[in-house]
Design an enzyme around this catalytic site. Sequence first.
Site, PDB file in Angstrom:
ATOM      1  N   GLU A  11     -12.557 -36.534   8.997  1.00  0.00           N
ATOM      2  CA  GLU A  11     -12.953 -34.868   8.555  1.00  0.00           C
ATOM      3  C   GLU A  11     -14.260 -35.332   8.178  1.00  0.00           C
ATOM      4  O   GLU A  11     -14.802 -35.868   6.544  1.00  0.00           O
ATOM      5  CB  GLU A  11     -11.903 -34.438   7.309  1.00  0.00           C
ATOM      6  CG  GLU A  11     -10.162 -34.448   8.186  1.00  0.00           C
ATOM      7  CD  GLU A  11     -10.703 -32.953   8.851  1.00  0.00           C
ATOM      8  OE1 GLU A  11     -11.320 -32.240   9.116  1.00  0.00           O
ATOM      9  OE2 GLU A  11      -9.484 -32.727   9.706  1.00  0.00           O
ATOM     10  N   CYS A  27     -17.839 -29.585   2.273  1.00  0.00           N
ATOM     11  CA  CYS A  27     -18.234 -29.810   3.999  1.00  0.00           C
ATOM     12  C   CYS A  27     -18.933 -28.643   4.080  1.00  0.00           C
ATOM     13  O   CYS A  27     -19.672 -28.665   5.109  1.00  0.00           O
ATOM     14  CB  CYS A  27     -16.733 -30.287   3.662  1.00  0.00           C
ATOM     15  SG  CYS A  27     -15.603 -29.624   3.923  1.00  0.00           S
TER      16      CYS A  27
HETATM   17  P1  NAD Z   1     -18.472 -40.564   1.378  1.00  0.00           P
HETATM   18  O1  NAD Z   1     -18.124 -40.966   2.602  1.00  0.00           O
HETATM   19  O2  NAD Z   1     -19.843 -40.995  -0.024  1.00  0.00           O
HETATM   20  O3  NAD Z   1     -16.620 -40.911   0.849  1.00  0.00           O
HETATM   21  C1  NAD Z   1     -15.694 -41.040   1.189  1.00  0.00           C
HETATM   22  C2  NAD Z   1     -14.799 -41.995   0.903  1.00  0.00           C
HETATM   23  O4  NAD Z   1     -15.146 -43.550   2.046  1.00  0.00           O
HETATM   24  C3  NAD Z   1     -14.057 -42.200  -0.379  1.00  0.00           C
HETATM   25  O5  NAD Z   1     -13.235 -42.448  -0.496  1.00  0.00           O
HETATM   26  C4  NAD Z   1     -15.132 -43.190  -1.056  1.00  0.00           C
HETATM   27  O6  NAD Z   1     -14.298 -44.095  -1.870  1.00  0.00           O
HETATM   28  C5  NAD Z   1     -15.424 -44.437   0.330  1.00  0.00           C
HETATM   29  N1  NAD Z   1     -16.129 -45.121   0.830  1.00  0.00           N
HETATM   30  C6  NAD Z   1     -17.606 -45.325   0.684  1.00  0.00           C
HETATM   31  N2  NAD Z   1     -18.486 -45.993   1.284  1.00  0.00           N
HETATM   32  C7  NAD Z   1     -17.780 -46.161   2.236  1.00  0.00           C
HETATM   33  C8  NAD Z   1     -17.939 -47.376   3.448  1.00  0.00           C
HETATM   34  N3  NAD Z   1     -18.616 -47.586   3.151  1.00  0.00           N
HETATM   35  N4  NAD Z   1     -16.531 -47.939   3.600  1.00  0.00           N
HETATM   36  C9  NAD Z   1     -15.778 -47.551   3.278  1.00  0.00           C
HETATM   37  N5  NAD Z   1     -15.580 -46.437   2.226  1.00  0.00           N
HETATM   38  C10 NAD Z   1     -16.750 -45.816   1.623  1.00  0.00           C
HETATM   39  O7  NAD Z   1     -18.425 -39.203   0.808  1.00  0.00           O
HETATM   40  P2  NAD Z   1     -18.570 -37.916  -0.211  1.00  0.00           P
HETATM   41  O8  NAD Z   1     -19.689 -37.664  -1.060  1.00  0.00           O
HETATM   42  O9  NAD Z   1     -17.299 -38.817  -1.316  1.00  0.00           O
HETATM   43  O10 NAD Z   1     -18.078 -36.931   0.259  1.00  0.00           O
HETATM   44  C11 NAD Z   1     -19.361 -36.070   0.728  1.00  0.00           C
HETATM   45  C12 NAD Z   1     -18.748 -35.967   2.338  1.00  0.00           C
HETATM   46  O11 NAD Z   1     -17.315 -35.822   2.505  1.00  0.00           O
HETATM   47  C13 NAD Z   1     -19.819 -34.752   2.266  1.00  0.00           C
HETATM   48  O12 NAD Z   1     -20.691 -35.438   4.492  1.00  0.00           O
HETATM   49  C14 NAD Z   1     -18.854 -33.900   2.757  1.00  0.00           C
HETATM   50  O13 NAD Z   1     -19.211 -32.591   4.220  1.00  0.00           O
HETATM   51  C15 NAD Z   1     -17.798 -34.532   3.478  1.00  0.00           C
HETATM   52  N6  NAD Z   1     -16.867 -33.301   3.471  1.00  0.00           N
HETATM   53  C16 NAD Z   1     -16.260 -33.106   4.524  1.00  0.00           C
HETATM   54  C17 NAD Z   1     -14.986 -32.962   4.106  1.00  0.00           C
HETATM   55  C18 NAD Z   1     -14.093 -32.424   5.356  1.00  0.00           C
HETATM   56  O14 NAD Z   1     -12.565 -31.535   5.284  1.00  0.00           O
HETATM   57  N7  NAD Z   1     -14.386 -32.256   6.795  1.00  0.00           N
HETATM   58  C19 NAD Z   1     -14.461 -32.365   2.999  1.00  0.00           C
HETATM   59  C20 NAD Z   1     -15.026 -32.856   2.049  1.00  0.00           C
HETATM   60  C21 NAD Z   1     -16.731 -33.866   2.284  1.00  0.00           C
END
Ligand code: NAD
Length: 476
Positions: A220, A254
Site C-alpha cells: 500500500e 496517502c
Molecule cells: P515509510 O516507507 O518510511 O515507512 C513505513 C514502514 O516501513 C514503517 O514501519 C517504517 O518503520 C518501515 N521502514 C522505513 N524505512 C524502512 C526500510 N528502509 N526498510 C524496512 N522498513 C522500513 O513510510 P512512512 O513515511 O511511514 O509513510 C508515508 C508513506 O506511506 C507515503 O508515501 C504515503 O503515501 C504512504 N502511505 C500509503 C498508504 C496506503 O494505504 N496506500 C497509507 C498511508 C501511507
Amino acid sequence: MRAHLQSIDELTPLLAAQRRAFDGHGPVSADERRARLQRVIDLLVDHHQPLAEAMDADFGGRHPGFGLLNDVQGSLGSLKHARDHLEGWMARDPRPVFAPYDQMGAQGWVQYQPKGTVGIMGTWNAPLFTLFSPLACAFAAGNRAVLKPSEIVPHTAALLAELIDQRFDPLELAIITGGVEVGQAFASQPFNHLVFTGSTEVGRDIMRRAAENLVPVTLELGGKSPVIIGQSADISEAARRLAVAKGTNGGQICISPDRVFVPVTRREEFVREFARAYSALYPSVSDNPDLVSVVNERHLRRIDGYLDEVRDMGVEVVQCPDVPFDAAQRKRPLSLVINPPLTSRIMREEIFGPALVVLSYSNLEHVVDEINQGERPLALYYFGADQAEQDYVLGHTLSGGVSINDALMHAALANAPFGGVGASGMGRYHGREGFIEFSHLRTVYQAPATDPRGEWGMLPPYHEGFASVIQSQISR
Ligand code: NAD
C-alpha cells in the site's frame, strides 16, 4: 513468550511457534475469528482516549477528536465490518463442473483457507488504521498476525505494544517495535503474507526482501494523486471540498490531493475560492488545535525545502491563511504553488504535507497524457458535471481509486477494495476483497463414483480413430 517481542531475535521462533499452532489447530471457525476481531475491537474501545492522546503527542499537535475519527473509528469500521460478514465470506464457494461429469455427480468448489501468519507494517500518518484495517481482513480470513508500527510515532507504538501484550496470546497476535533495522529484519521473515504500507521507495526494498522467502506481498504505497477540475465544475464547491480534503491530517494522507489541474480561464477563481475555504477552516496557524502538525523536523525541512526551491525559481506561492506564524513550531499554513516547473522537487516527489500544486490547462486530453506519463497514482479526482468528460477521464487513466466531485471519500467505503496500481502498490484490502487477499483460494474437485474414460475410448492404448474423434471436437 510475550505478545510484545523485545528483540528481533524473538521473531523467527515466534513465527515457528505460530506455524506449529496453525498446523495443529486445523480449521479456524467463524466464532474463533469473530472472537479475535472482538478482542481488537475491545482494545480500541477501552483505550481510545489514551491512544488518541498518544497520537497527538507523537505529531506534536493532532486533534484527539481527529485521531478518534481517523484511526479509532476508521479501524473499528473495518473490524466490525469483517466481524459481521466473515461467516458469509468463508462459506464454500461452489463452481460448476464440466460436462458430462456434472451429470455424474462430480462437484467443484473453492475453499477459502487462511494462509498462516500475516506480517503487517504500518506508517506514522495513520498509525492505528494502517495496522488494524489490514488486520481486520487478516483475522477474518483466519490468520494469525504480527504487527510492526512505525518508529516515527513512538508513544503510539509503545502503548499499542503494551495493550497487545496485556490482551493477546502471542500465538494469535504479536507486535514488535523498532526502526529501519527492525523493519528490514521483519520484511526478511518467512511470513505467509506481508502487508507493507509506506513509501514506494521503501516498498521496493520490502518486496525484494520478501522475494527471498517467496512471501506474497500487499504493498500500500503512495504517489502524486491528481485532481482534474473540468470546465463544467462548480469551482467554489470543488475548492471547498478540496480544502477540506487537503486539510485532513495536515495533508499527510496517502490519497491527499497532490496537484490540481484547473482550466486556465478559471485558475484565479479557483485559487481565490480555495484560499477562502481553507482560511475559513483554519483561520490561524500557530497554536491552532485543529491544524495537524507536520510530524517531525525531517518532514518539515522537506516541505519547507520544496517551497524555498520554487520561491527561488520565481514561482507564485499563495499562503492559506495569509497570517503570520511561528516558524519554530511544526504547524504550517497550506501553500498553493502555482504552475511550478516540471524540474522542481514538488513536481517530482509526493508532497505528503501542507502544500498543493495548481496547474492551469487549456486541453483536457493533454492533462490526461501528462498524468499517464507519470507513475500510476493511488487516487484520482474529477470535478465536473459533464458525463462524457467524466467517462473520458475514467476510461483513459489508471489509479488505485477515484472520487468524483470530492476527494478521499472512496477510501471510506468499508466493503470496497482499497489499493494501488503500478508504483502506488499492489493487492488490496477492506471488506471481502481483503478477506480474499489474505486467503488461499484452494480449488477442490470431488470425482464421481465411476470413471467412464476407458469406456469412451479416451485412455491409452489409443484406438485407430482416437485422433480424428478429438479433432472433430475442436471448435471455435
Ligand atoms: P515509510 O516507507 O518510511 O515507512 C513505513 C514502514 O516501513 C514503517 O514501519 C517504517 O518503520 C518501515 N521502514 C522505513 N524505512 C524502512 C526500510 N528502509 N526498510 C524496512 N522498513 C522500513 O513510510 P512512512 O513515511 O511511514 O509513510 C508515508 C508513506 O506511506 C507515503 O508515501 C504515503 O503515501 C504512504 N502511505 C500509503 C498508504 C496506503 O494505504 N496506500 C497509507 C498511508 C501511507
